[in-house]
Design an enzyme around this catalytic site. Sequence first.
Site, PDB file in Angstrom:
ATOM      1  N   TRP A   1       5.793   1.028  -0.934  1.00  0.00           N
ATOM      2  CA  TRP A   1       4.882   0.055   0.425  1.00  0.00           C
ATOM      3  C   TRP A   1       6.478  -0.917   0.811  1.00  0.00           C
ATOM      4  CZ3 TRP A   1       3.312  -5.745   0.574  1.00  0.00           C
ATOM      5  CH2 TRP A   1       2.637  -6.052   1.818  1.00  0.00           C
TER       6      TRP A   1
ATOM      7  N   ASP B   1      -0.154  -4.830  -8.016  1.00  0.00           N
ATOM      8  CA  ASP B   1      -0.178  -5.025  -6.525  1.00  0.00           C
ATOM      9  C   ASP B   1      -1.677  -4.502  -6.586  1.00  0.00           C
ATOM     10  OD1 ASP B   1      -0.495  -5.764  -3.984  1.00  0.00           O
ATOM     11  OD2 ASP B   1       1.768  -4.338  -3.760  1.00  0.00           O
TER      12      ASP B   1
ATOM     13  N   ALA C   1      -4.523  -3.785  -3.263  1.00  0.00           N
ATOM     14  CA  ALA C   1      -4.450  -4.112  -2.822  1.00  0.00           C
ATOM     15  C   ALA C   1      -5.517  -3.342  -1.355  1.00  0.00           C
ATOM     16  CB  ALA C   1      -2.958  -3.938  -1.379  1.00  0.00           C
TER      17      ALA C   1
ATOM     18  N   LYS D   1      -7.950  -5.220   2.634  1.00  0.00           N
ATOM     19  CA  LYS D   1      -8.657  -4.282   3.116  1.00  0.00           C
ATOM     20  C   LYS D   1     -10.165  -4.144   2.723  1.00  0.00           C
ATOM     21  CE  LYS D   1      -4.703  -3.581   4.086  1.00  0.00           C
ATOM     22  NZ  LYS D   1      -3.335  -2.639   4.477  1.00  0.00           N
TER      23      LYS D   1
HETATM   24  C1  LIG Z   1      -0.207  -1.752  -1.643  1.00  0.00           C
HETATM   25  C2  LIG Z   1       0.282  -2.988  -0.458  1.00  0.00           C
HETATM   26  N1  LIG Z   1       0.027  -4.137  -1.271  1.00  0.00           N
HETATM   27  C3  LIG Z   1      -0.230  -5.293  -0.430  1.00  0.00           C
HETATM   28  C4  LIG Z   1      -0.157  -5.254   0.625  1.00  0.00           C
HETATM   29  C5  LIG Z   1      -0.382  -6.680   1.513  1.00  0.00           C
HETATM   30  O1  LIG Z   1      -1.441  -6.577   2.196  1.00  0.00           O
HETATM   31  P1  LIG Z   1      -2.175  -8.009   3.134  1.00  0.00           P
HETATM   32  O2  LIG Z   1      -1.010  -9.358   3.110  1.00  0.00           O
HETATM   33  O3  LIG Z   1      -2.307  -7.984   4.338  1.00  0.00           O
HETATM   34  O4  LIG Z   1      -2.720  -8.983   2.539  1.00  0.00           O
HETATM   35  C6  LIG Z   1      -0.086  -4.367   1.453  1.00  0.00           C
HETATM   36  C7  LIG Z   1      -0.731  -3.962   3.221  1.00  0.00           C
HETATM   37  O5  LIG Z   1      -0.170  -3.347   3.303  1.00  0.00           O
HETATM   38  C8  LIG Z   1      -0.337  -3.036   0.940  1.00  0.00           C
HETATM   39  O6  LIG Z   1      -0.016  -2.037   1.308  1.00  0.00           O
END
Ligand SMILES: Cc1ncc(COP(=O)(O)O)c(C=O)c1O
Length: 389
Positions: free
Chosen positions: A126, A207, A209, A242
């Site tokens: 990401w 991570d 998510a 999500k």
């Molecule tokens: C791999 C990954 N980590 C963390 C996040 C963080 O998401 P959020 O800050 O919207 O909760 C995302 C969002 O797209 C992601 O794809």
Amino acid sequence: MFDTLARQSDDPLLALIGLYRADARPGKVDLGVGVYRDEQGGTPIFRAVKEAERRLLEGQTTKSYVGPEGDPVFLERLWDLTTGPAGRSLATAGVQTPGGSGAVRLAADLLVRMGVKKIWLGVPTWPNHAAIFKAAGLEVVTYPFFDVPSQTVLFDGMMEALQGARAGDAVLLHASCHNPTGGVLSPEHWAAVSKLIAERSLLPLVDSAYQGFGKGLEADSEGLRTLLAAVPEALVAVSCSKNFGLYRERTGAVFAIAASKQAADAVRTNLAGLARTSYSMPPDHGAAIVSTILGDAALTADWMAELETMRGRVASIRERLAAGLARRWQVMTAIAGQEGMFSLLPLEEADVMRLRAEHAIYMPASGRINIAGLKSAEVDAVVEKFLSL
Ligand SMILES: Cc1ncc(COP(=O)(O)O)c(C=O)c1O
């Protein structure tokens, strides 16, 4: 004095949204979005979220501050969801954060405070990972993770690179549903990388998510549980954006697993202190919703059922897309075995631009597609357009 600032380029994904919106062609398809979409093309609010909000609206008696650590009940329930019973016996410190991004940033700030210098990120990952860690002051080093042309996880390359990590370096892993590749680490991979991390005294940051969008809620944490059984210390960043559909409510948490209760307590106070000097306290609403759902058996069951429907929809589109694209590109069969919302297609940038210009199919230049951007009824037509390239 603001004249000293150079204008920054716009986020390419946000720019893509603008281009898509401005396209007047009927039947345009947006595979660039980073959120779940249903068969109607909407990003729905879960039924259980609506019900929890109704209860909160009626029952909430104050808007007073929540404190830098957030709500301990939310944290306990979210940790239980993330790891199941296996996590209960661990010495854990949790802090509620503004989304998963806030969790990753707070973890990064903690690493810096601990004197960690380097973090290892897979290629690709990401894009915000590198940006966050660099902004926090860490040096980013990389390990190979995924080969796009052959659509394979480069596990041997990953292990070889991590052999070069020094004790005290941090390593980032995705719990499941890898963004942007959908590449899956097998249980054997998790066991091997966990062993390496333990042996080389590295600090893993996992991570999480997309729990629930891969193989299922429990299965998506299997790798994380393997890791936590193998290492004395770890950090876990959790996003509820999500799997609870709470994107804009900014709901998440960072958890630290320590070797002792005292160490966990020290971590907790440091995380809280770091939060205090950044955004002070996390937003409450999303966490209150998650806590309400997870604290009520009927709401939990309904939320799980709806999440499972979403997971099933993505999986079925994934299979049909893989089968269709494999008619021309054999390698695309691999897409069916990937998980989560994303895949990174082995397309040339010129192909991405032709799909956009000639067929109103939108994706970023990297070729990352969000499978959930497709409706069932569109799959065959979209496949034909890919095949006509
Ligand atoms: C791999 C990954 N980590 C963390 C996040 C963080 O998401 P959020 O800050 O919207 O909760 C995302 C969002 O797209 C992601 O794809």
